[in-house]
Design an enzyme around this catalytic site. Structure first.
Site, PDB file in Angstrom:
ATOM      1  N   SER A   1       0.702  -1.138  -0.067  1.00 12.63           N
ATOM      2  CA  SER A   1       0.057  -0.021   0.039  1.00 12.63           C
ATOM      3  C   SER A   1       0.748   1.118   0.089  1.00 12.63           C
ATOM      4  O   SER A   1       0.662   2.196  -0.699  1.00 12.63           O
ATOM      5  CB  SER A   1      -0.860  -0.035   1.050  1.00 12.63           C
ATOM      6  OG  SER A   1      -0.355   0.197   2.485  1.00 12.63           O
TER       7      SER A   1
ATOM      8  N   ARG B   1      13.098  -7.740   4.972  1.00  9.41           N
ATOM      9  CA  ARG B   1      14.239  -8.678   4.694  1.00  9.41           C
ATOM     10  C   ARG B   1      15.535  -7.505   5.538  1.00  9.41           C
ATOM     11  O   ARG B   1      15.336  -6.445   4.900  1.00  9.41           O
ATOM     12  CB  ARG B   1      14.862  -9.093   3.490  1.00  9.41           C
ATOM     13  CG  ARG B   1      14.228  -9.986   2.816  1.00  9.41           C
ATOM     14  CD  ARG B   1      14.073 -11.513   3.523  1.00  9.41           C
ATOM     15  NE  ARG B   1      15.581 -11.970   3.194  1.00  9.41           N
ATOM     16  CZ  ARG B   1      16.042 -13.236   4.138  1.00  9.41           C
ATOM     17  NH1 ARG B   1      15.175 -13.610   4.697  1.00  9.41           N
ATOM     18  NH2 ARG B   1      17.144 -13.462   3.889  1.00  9.41           N
ATOM     19  N   ILE B   2      16.308  -7.990   6.298  1.00  2.40           N
ATOM     20  CA  ILE B   2      17.161  -7.211   6.938  1.00  2.40           C
ATOM     21  C   ILE B   2      18.436  -7.254   5.853  1.00  2.40           C
ATOM     22  O   ILE B   2      18.759  -8.450   5.461  1.00  2.40           O
ATOM     23  CB  ILE B   2      17.694  -7.764   8.177  1.00  2.40           C
ATOM     24  CG1 ILE B   2      16.625  -7.371   9.409  1.00  2.40           C
ATOM     25  CG2 ILE B   2      19.113  -6.919   8.667  1.00  2.40           C
ATOM     26  CD1 ILE B   2      16.937  -7.870  10.506  1.00  2.40           C
TER      27      ILE B   2
ATOM     28  N   ASN C   1      13.598   4.145   4.086  1.00  2.00           N
ATOM     29  CA  ASN C   1      12.764   3.058   4.764  1.00  2.00           C
ATOM     30  C   ASN C   1      11.726   3.821   5.322  1.00  2.00           C
ATOM     31  O   ASN C   1      11.929   4.994   5.857  1.00  2.00           O
ATOM     32  CB  ASN C   1      13.462   2.189   5.660  1.00  2.00           C
ATOM     33  CG  ASN C   1      12.677   1.147   6.085  1.00  2.00           C
ATOM     34  OD1 ASN C   1      11.722   0.414   5.407  1.00  2.00           O
ATOM     35  ND2 ASN C   1      12.749   0.897   7.317  1.00  2.00           N
TER      36      ASN C   1
ATOM     37  N   HIS D   1       9.177   3.239   8.510  1.00  2.00           N
ATOM     38  CA  HIS D   1       9.047   2.286   9.786  1.00  2.00           C
ATOM     39  C   HIS D   1       8.064   2.857  10.501  1.00  2.00           C
ATOM     40  O   HIS D   1       7.937   4.001  10.710  1.00  2.00           O
ATOM     41  CB  HIS D   1      10.262   2.455  10.557  1.00  2.00           C
ATOM     42  CG  HIS D   1      10.215   1.548  11.547  1.00  2.00           C
ATOM     43  ND1 HIS D   1      10.686   0.108  11.370  1.00  2.00           N
ATOM     44  CD2 HIS D   1      10.445   1.521  12.981  1.00  2.00           C
ATOM     45  CE1 HIS D   1      10.526  -0.421  12.536  1.00  2.00           C
ATOM     46  NE2 HIS D   1      10.373   0.522  13.574  1.00  2.00           N
TER      47      HIS D   1
ATOM     48  N   SER E   1       8.102   6.725  10.706  1.00  2.69           N
ATOM     49  CA  SER E   1       9.077   7.619  10.337  1.00  2.69           C
ATOM     50  C   SER E   1       9.487   7.128   9.075  1.00  2.69           C
ATOM     51  O   SER E   1       9.588   5.954   8.747  1.00  2.69           O
ATOM     52  CB  SER E   1      10.262   7.300  11.250  1.00  2.69           C
ATOM     53  OG  SER E   1       9.491   7.527  12.809  1.00  2.69           O
TER      54      SER E   1
ATOM     55  N   LEU F   1      20.080  -1.582  12.113  1.00  2.00           N
ATOM     56  CA  LEU F   1      18.684  -1.785  11.760  1.00  2.00           C
ATOM     57  C   LEU F   1      17.865  -0.597  12.188  1.00  2.00           C
ATOM     58  O   LEU F   1      17.925  -0.144  13.492  1.00  2.00           O
ATOM     59  CB  LEU F   1      17.993  -3.095  12.229  1.00  2.00           C
ATOM     60  CG  LEU F   1      16.592  -3.273  12.113  1.00  2.00           C
ATOM     61  CD1 LEU F   1      16.383  -3.476  10.551  1.00  2.00           C
ATOM     62  CD2 LEU F   1      15.957  -4.327  13.168  1.00  2.00           C
ATOM     63  N   ASP F   2      17.160   0.264  11.428  1.00  2.00           N
ATOM     64  CA  ASP F   2      15.967   1.548  11.617  1.00  2.00           C
ATOM     65  C   ASP F   2      16.827   2.332  12.444  1.00  2.00           C
ATOM     66  O   ASP F   2      16.247   3.349  13.373  1.00  2.00           O
ATOM     67  CB  ASP F   2      14.830   0.697  12.514  1.00  2.00           C
ATOM     68  CG  ASP F   2      14.315  -0.122  11.476  1.00  2.00           C
ATOM     69  OD1 ASP F   2      14.134  -0.233  10.436  1.00  2.00           O
ATOM     70  OD2 ASP F   2      13.766  -1.183  12.087  1.00  2.00           O
TER      71      ASP F   2
ATOM     72  N   GLU G   1       1.231   6.944   7.128  1.00  2.00           N
ATOM     73  CA  GLU G   1       2.621   6.443   6.347  1.00  2.00           C
ATOM     74  C   GLU G   1       2.077   6.992   4.703  1.00  2.00           C
ATOM     75  O   GLU G   1       2.861   7.335   4.045  1.00  2.00           O
ATOM     76  CB  GLU G   1       2.569   5.097   6.490  1.00  2.00           C
ATOM     77  CG  GLU G   1       3.000   4.682   7.698  1.00  2.00           C
ATOM     78  CD  GLU G   1       3.342   2.985   7.857  1.00  2.00           C
ATOM     79  OE1 GLU G   1       3.885   2.339   6.745  1.00  2.00           O
ATOM     80  OE2 GLU G   1       3.095   2.364   8.770  1.00  2.00           O
TER      81      GLU G   1
HETATM   82  C1  GAR Z   1       4.030  -0.726   6.604  1.00  2.00           C
HETATM   83  O1  GAR Z   1       3.250  -0.554   7.773  1.00  2.00           O
HETATM   84  C2  GAR Z   1       5.359  -0.430   6.985  1.00  2.00           C
HETATM   85  O2  GAR Z   1       5.765   0.587   7.651  1.00  2.00           O
HETATM   86  C3  GAR Z   1       5.922  -1.735   7.626  1.00  2.00           C
HETATM   87  O3  GAR Z   1       5.273  -2.733   6.955  1.00  2.00           O
HETATM   88  C4  GAR Z   1       4.086  -2.289   6.307  1.00  2.00           C
HETATM   89  C5  GAR Z   1       3.836  -2.488   5.014  1.00  2.00           C
HETATM   90  O4  GAR Z   1       2.585  -2.297   4.383  1.00  2.00           O
HETATM   91  N1  GAR Z   1       7.282  -1.867   7.436  1.00  2.00           N
HETATM   92  C6  GAR Z   1       8.125  -2.425   8.222  1.00  2.00           C
HETATM   93  O5  GAR Z   1       7.733  -2.902   9.502  1.00  2.00           O
HETATM   94  C7  GAR Z   1       9.649  -2.416   8.371  1.00  2.00           C
HETATM   95  N2  GAR Z   1      10.515  -2.636   9.450  1.00  2.00           N
HETATM   96  P1  GAR Z   1       2.276  -2.131   3.047  1.00  2.00           P
HETATM   97  O6  GAR Z   1       2.929  -3.211   2.318  1.00  2.00           O
HETATM   98  O7  GAR Z   1       0.912  -1.982   2.712  1.00  2.00           O
HETATM   99  O8  GAR Z   1       3.166  -0.937   2.346  1.00  2.00           O
END
Ligand code: GAR
Length: 193
Positions: free
Chosen positions: A13, A91-92, A107, A109, A136, A144-145, A174
């Site tokens: 998304s 994936r890290i 990225n 997060h 963020s 990481l992050d 987001e």
């Molecule tokens: C989102 O909430 C994103 O912030 C998170 O995964 C989701 C992906 O949703 N990312 C992480 O947790 C990365 N560490 P999406 O596929 O619908 O964009």
């Protein structure tokens, strides 16, 4: 015009919002969507929007993370990618890959970094009794992050919220934040000469 790759693992998304924004006048062009999971729902959305897709299934590399990242790097070079957006890419990435792309990889997060790096961010915010959650966008560094935060959005935590309630409310932010930050980032970005 800067070539952007979006890396996903799932529904995409955030990817979709970035693609929609890049379909308008923009300093970046959506050149590639790549997933490490063939079943990622985002792939079909990208194809429907006319964007090239690739699958690089991490499972076919077993434990060999370095080989996965070597192949990933090759694909990105083949598409002449300037900037990578991780958008739910679960994936890290190792230090060598990240160093090669540092300053050119963002990225999103789902927490107010530096709080709650890693997984289960919403559950951890609820367990901590926080009043605010959020998301963020940051530059990716080998830790990481932990890279510089380029922008964030805050979301209130309401009484009775579940982790899913919070995830849903944060995701709305987001979708607004990432396109805004990518635009600003690319408009200041100098590709390497
Ligand atoms: C989102 O909430 C994103 O912030 C998170 O995964 C989701 C992906 O949703 N990312 C992480 O947790 C990365 N560490 P999406 O596929 O619908 O964009």
């Amino acid at each position: 015009m800067l070539n952007v790759a979006i890396l996903i693992s799932g529904g995409g998304s955030n990817m979709q919002r970035l693609l929609e924004d890049m379909a308008r006048p923009h300093p970046g062009r959506a050149r590639l969507v790549l997933s490490n999971r063939p079943e990622a729902g985002g792939l079909a959305k990208a194809e429907a929007m006319g964007v090239a897709t690739e699958v690089l299934d991490h499972r076919s590399f077993g434990d060999d993370r370095a080989q996965f990242e070597t192949e990933l790097h090759k694909i990105l070079l083949a598409y002449k990618i300037d900037v990578i957006c991780l958008a739910g890419f679960m994936r890290i990435l190792g230090a060598d890959f990240v160093s090669a792309w540092q300053g050119r990889m963002l990225n999103i997060h789902p927490s107010l970094l530096p709080k709650y790096q890693g997984l289960y961010t919403h559950r951890r915010a609820l367990e901590a009794g926080d009043r605010l959650a959020g998301c963020s966008v940051h530059e990716v560094v080998p830790q990481l992050d932990a890279g510089p935060v380029l922008g964030y959005s805050e979301v209130p935590i309401l009484p009775g919220d579940t982790a899913q309630d919070l995830a849903d409310r944060v995701l709305v932010q987001e979708h607004l934040l990432y396109p805004k930050i990518l635009r600003a980032f690319l408009s200041r970005f100098e590709p390497p000469s």
